[in-house]
Design a protein around this motif. Structure first.
Motif, PDB file in Angstrom:
ATOM      1  N   LYS A  10       1.002  -1.289  -0.145  1.00  0.00           N
ATOM      2  CA  LYS A  10      -0.025   0.436  -0.065  1.00  0.00           C
ATOM      3  C   LYS A  10       0.925   0.943  -0.186  1.00  0.00           C
ATOM      4  CE  LYS A  10      -4.251  -2.404   0.735  1.00  0.00           C
ATOM      5  NZ  LYS A  10      -5.002  -3.117  -0.706  1.00  0.00           N
ATOM      6  N   ALA A  11      -0.002   2.053  -0.570  1.00  0.00           N
ATOM      7  CA  ALA A  11       0.830   3.860  -0.191  1.00  0.00           C
ATOM      8  C   ALA A  11      -0.054   4.359   0.305  1.00  0.00           C
ATOM      9  CB  ALA A  11       0.916   4.029  -1.629  1.00  0.00           C
ATOM     10  N   ILE A  12       0.896   5.392   1.199  1.00  0.00           N
ATOM     11  CA  ILE A  12       0.386   6.746   2.193  1.00  0.00           C
ATOM     12  C   ILE A  12       0.627   7.725   1.005  1.00  0.00           C
ATOM     13  CG2 ILE A  12       2.584   6.199   3.587  1.00  0.00           C
ATOM     14  CD1 ILE A  12       0.206   7.098   5.972  1.00  0.00           C
ATOM     15  N   SER A  13      -0.713   9.047   1.030  1.00  0.00           N
ATOM     16  CA  SER A  13      -0.148  10.254   0.736  1.00  0.00           C
ATOM     17  C   SER A  13       0.370  11.028   2.079  1.00  0.00           C
ATOM     18  CB  SER A  13      -1.446  11.014   0.611  1.00  0.00           C
ATOM     19  OG  SER A  13      -1.035   9.955  -0.763  1.00  0.00           O
ATOM     20  N   ILE A  14       1.282  11.754   1.304  1.00  0.00           N
ATOM     21  CA  ILE A  14       1.509  12.474   2.804  1.00  0.00           C
ATOM     22  C   ILE A  14       1.977  13.895   2.657  1.00  0.00           C
ATOM     23  CG2 ILE A  14       3.357  12.853   4.792  1.00  0.00           C
ATOM     24  CD1 ILE A  14       3.733   9.763   5.288  1.00  0.00           C
ATOM     25  N   HIS A  15       1.819  15.067   3.091  1.00  0.00           N
ATOM     26  CA  HIS A  15       2.379  16.662   2.648  1.00  0.00           C
ATOM     27  C   HIS A  15       3.796  15.810   1.860  1.00  0.00           C
ATOM     28  CE1 HIS A  15      -1.218  19.607   3.961  1.00  0.00           C
ATOM     29  NE2 HIS A  15      -1.302  18.371   3.193  1.00  0.00           N
ATOM     30  N   PRO A  16       4.372  16.883   1.610  1.00  0.00           N
ATOM     31  CA  PRO A  16       5.691  16.739   1.465  1.00  0.00           C
ATOM     32  C   PRO A  16       6.640  17.025   1.997  1.00  0.00           C
ATOM     33  CG  PRO A  16       4.380  17.965  -0.916  1.00  0.00           C
ATOM     34  CD  PRO A  16       3.495  17.830   0.532  1.00  0.00           C
ATOM     35  N   PRO A  17       6.460  18.014   2.971  1.00  0.00           N
ATOM     36  CA  PRO A  17       7.694  18.239   3.516  1.00  0.00           C
ATOM     37  C   PRO A  17       8.084  17.213   4.746  1.00  0.00           C
ATOM     38  CG  PRO A  17       6.835  20.177   3.341  1.00  0.00           C
ATOM     39  CD  PRO A  17       5.658  19.469   2.845  1.00  0.00           C
ATOM     40  N   PHE A  18       7.205  16.153   5.034  1.00  0.00           N
ATOM     41  CA  PHE A  18       7.170  15.110   6.042  1.00  0.00           C
ATOM     42  C   PHE A  18       6.947  13.956   5.235  1.00  0.00           C
ATOM     43  CE2 PHE A  18       3.467  18.276   7.430  1.00  0.00           C
ATOM     44  CZ  PHE A  18       4.212  18.540   8.341  1.00  0.00           C
ATOM     45  N   ALA A  19       7.273  13.854   3.831  1.00  0.00           N
ATOM     46  CA  ALA A  19       6.783  12.502   3.201  1.00  0.00           C
ATOM     47  C   ALA A  19       9.013  12.777   2.904  1.00  0.00           C
ATOM     48  CB  ALA A  19       6.598  12.513   1.489  1.00  0.00           C
ATOM     49  N   TYR A  20       9.324  13.463   2.714  1.00  0.00           N
ATOM     50  CA  TYR A  20      10.383  14.137   1.998  1.00  0.00           C
ATOM     51  C   TYR A  20      11.385  13.530   3.422  1.00  0.00           C
ATOM     52  CZ  TYR A  20      10.944  14.281  -2.454  1.00  0.00           C
ATOM     53  OH  TYR A  20      10.762  14.256  -3.912  1.00  0.00           O
ATOM     54  N   ALA A  21      10.993  14.333   4.834  1.00  0.00           N
ATOM     55  CA  ALA A  21      11.549  14.080   6.515  1.00  0.00           C
ATOM     56  C   ALA A  21      11.250  12.683   6.218  1.00  0.00           C
ATOM     57  CB  ALA A  21      11.147  14.657   7.193  1.00  0.00           C
ATOM     58  N   ILE A  22      10.395  12.121   6.078  1.00  0.00           N
ATOM     59  CA  ILE A  22      10.618  10.459   6.304  1.00  0.00           C
ATOM     60  C   ILE A  22      11.617   9.484   5.778  1.00  0.00           C
ATOM     61  CG2 ILE A  22       8.628   8.329   5.916  1.00  0.00           C
ATOM     62  CD1 ILE A  22       6.578  10.092   7.203  1.00  0.00           C
ATOM     63  N   VAL A  23      11.323  10.083   3.989  1.00  0.00           N
ATOM     64  CA  VAL A  23      12.267   9.222   3.448  1.00  0.00           C
ATOM     65  C   VAL A  23      13.652   9.673   3.483  1.00  0.00           C
ATOM     66  CG1 VAL A  23      10.650   8.929   1.582  1.00  0.00           C
ATOM     67  CG2 VAL A  23      11.943  10.413   1.243  1.00  0.00           C
ATOM     68  N   ARG A  24      14.333  10.269   4.193  1.00  0.00           N
ATOM     69  CA  ARG A  24      15.065  11.073   4.357  1.00  0.00           C
ATOM     70  C   ARG A  24      16.128  10.654   6.000  1.00  0.00           C
ATOM     71  NH1 ARG A  24      15.524  16.222   0.933  1.00  0.00           N
ATOM     72  NH2 ARG A  24      15.016  15.763  -1.112  1.00  0.00           N
ATOM     73  N   CYS A  25      15.122   9.881   6.607  1.00  0.00           N
ATOM     74  CA  CYS A  25      15.385   9.575   7.977  1.00  0.00           C
ATOM     75  C   CYS A  25      15.227  10.145   9.242  1.00  0.00           C
ATOM     76  CB  CYS A  25      16.612   8.501   7.895  1.00  0.00           C
ATOM     77  SG  CYS A  25      16.516   6.684   6.819  1.00  0.00           S
ATOM     78  N   ILE A  26      14.376  11.422   8.863  1.00  0.00           N
ATOM     79  CA  ILE A  26      14.441  12.872   9.952  1.00  0.00           C
ATOM     80  C   ILE A  26      13.416  12.315  10.223  1.00  0.00           C
ATOM     81  CG2 ILE A  26      14.672  14.981   9.543  1.00  0.00           C
ATOM     82  CD1 ILE A  26      15.555  15.663   6.726  1.00  0.00           C
ATOM     83  N   LYS A  27      12.502  11.737  10.276  1.00  0.00           N
ATOM     84  CA  LYS A  27      11.025  12.073  10.935  1.00  0.00           C
ATOM     85  C   LYS A  27      10.884  10.287  10.926  1.00  0.00           C
ATOM     86  CE  LYS A  27       6.638  14.168  10.652  1.00  0.00           C
ATOM     87  NZ  LYS A  27       5.312  12.821  10.596  1.00  0.00           N
ATOM     88  N   ARG A  28      10.602   9.642  11.969  1.00  0.00           N
ATOM     89  CA  ARG A  28      10.629   7.939  12.446  1.00  0.00           C
ATOM     90  C   ARG A  28       9.058   8.117  13.286  1.00  0.00           C
ATOM     91  NH1 ARG A  28      14.920   5.863  11.375  1.00  0.00           N
ATOM     92  NH2 ARG A  28      17.119   7.478  11.256  1.00  0.00           N
ATOM     93  N   GLU A  29       8.061   9.116  12.856  1.00  0.00           N
ATOM     94  CA  GLU A  29       6.694   8.641  13.001  1.00  0.00           C
ATOM     95  C   GLU A  29       6.000   9.163  12.670  1.00  0.00           C
ATOM     96  OE1 GLU A  29       7.273   7.501  18.028  1.00  0.00           O
ATOM     97  OE2 GLU A  29       7.193   9.659  17.493  1.00  0.00           O
ATOM     98  N   GLU A  30       4.473   8.559  12.251  1.00  0.00           N
ATOM     99  CA  GLU A  30       3.815   9.932  11.462  1.00  0.00           C
ATOM    100  C   GLU A  30       2.927   9.482  11.865  1.00  0.00           C
ATOM    101  OE1 GLU A  30       1.117  11.606   8.496  1.00  0.00           O
ATOM    102  OE2 GLU A  30       3.787  11.748   8.473  1.00  0.00           O
ATOM    103  N   TYR A  31       2.124  11.272  12.176  1.00  0.00           N
ATOM    104  CA  TYR A  31       1.303  10.617  13.442  1.00  0.00           C
ATOM    105  C   TYR A  31      -0.675  10.983  12.392  1.00  0.00           C
ATOM    106  CZ  TYR A  31       4.641  11.932  16.808  1.00  0.00           C
ATOM    107  OH  TYR A  31       5.524  11.653  17.635  1.00  0.00           O
ATOM    108  N   ARG A  32      -1.437   9.899  12.466  1.00  0.00           N
ATOM    109  CA  ARG A  32      -2.665   9.722  12.332  1.00  0.00           C
ATOM    110  C   ARG A  32      -4.315  10.001  13.051  1.00  0.00           C
ATOM    111  NH1 ARG A  32      -2.543  10.116   5.652  1.00  0.00           N
ATOM    112  NH2 ARG A  32      -0.459  10.565   6.326  1.00  0.00           N
ATOM    113  N   SER A  33      -4.905  10.113  12.686  1.00  0.00           N
ATOM    114  CA  SER A  33      -5.931   9.978  13.954  1.00  0.00           C
ATOM    115  C   SER A  33      -6.732   8.512  14.081  1.00  0.00           C
ATOM    116  CB  SER A  33      -7.239  11.016  13.748  1.00  0.00           C
ATOM    117  OG  SER A  33      -7.586  10.708  12.260  1.00  0.00           O
TER     118      SER A  33
END
Length: 142
Positions: A10-33
């Protein structure tokens, strides 16, 4: 092209700053409801939205280096923790950025799959990049 991707991918759509922070290993969590039991590989799609663009500077990412409306990388979801704010933190690991982002439209649902011919091609191209990453990783660790 032979269509070939894991059926559960599956894929998950994320706003660009957060998507790139994830794939560049800066962000290690994604917050969802909503919580998730999903574990394993997920494709990271950078949406076309500019609503969160102020966060590029927070992550030290130059907005001119990003592609919007594309699958830009992948990571593994290893768990899901409830936070104090009726939110859930998806725990992410092994994130990496694709050498060639794969353009495609995203989806509003949290996780979306290869539901049409275009997405089947996109998921195949993305899966090939995951396979190359895993091969390179296993070679470099031997």
């Amino acid at each position: 092209m032979q269509l070939n991707y894991p059926p559960k991918l599956k894929a998950i759509s994320i706003h660009p700053p957060f998507a790139y922070a994830i794939v560049r290993c800066i962000k290690r969590e994604e917050y969802r409801s909503k919580s998730t039991n999903r574990k394993g590989w997920v494709l990271i799609h950078a949406s076309k939205s500019s609503a969160s663009d102020e966060y590029f500077s927070e992550y030290g990412i130059n907005p001119s280096t990003v592609k919007r409306g594309a699958i830009v990388g992948a990571c593994k979801i290893t768990g899901c923790l409830q936070t104090n704010y009726e939110e859930y933190a998806y725990q992410l690991s092994e994130a990496f950025e694709f050498k060639s982002p794969v353009a495609c439209a995203g989806s509003q649902s949290i996780f979306w799959g290869a539901t049409n011919e275009e997405r089947k091609v996109v998921f195949t191209l993305a899966s090939e990049q995951i396979k190359k990453y895993l091969l390179t990783k296993s070679v470099s660790h031997h």
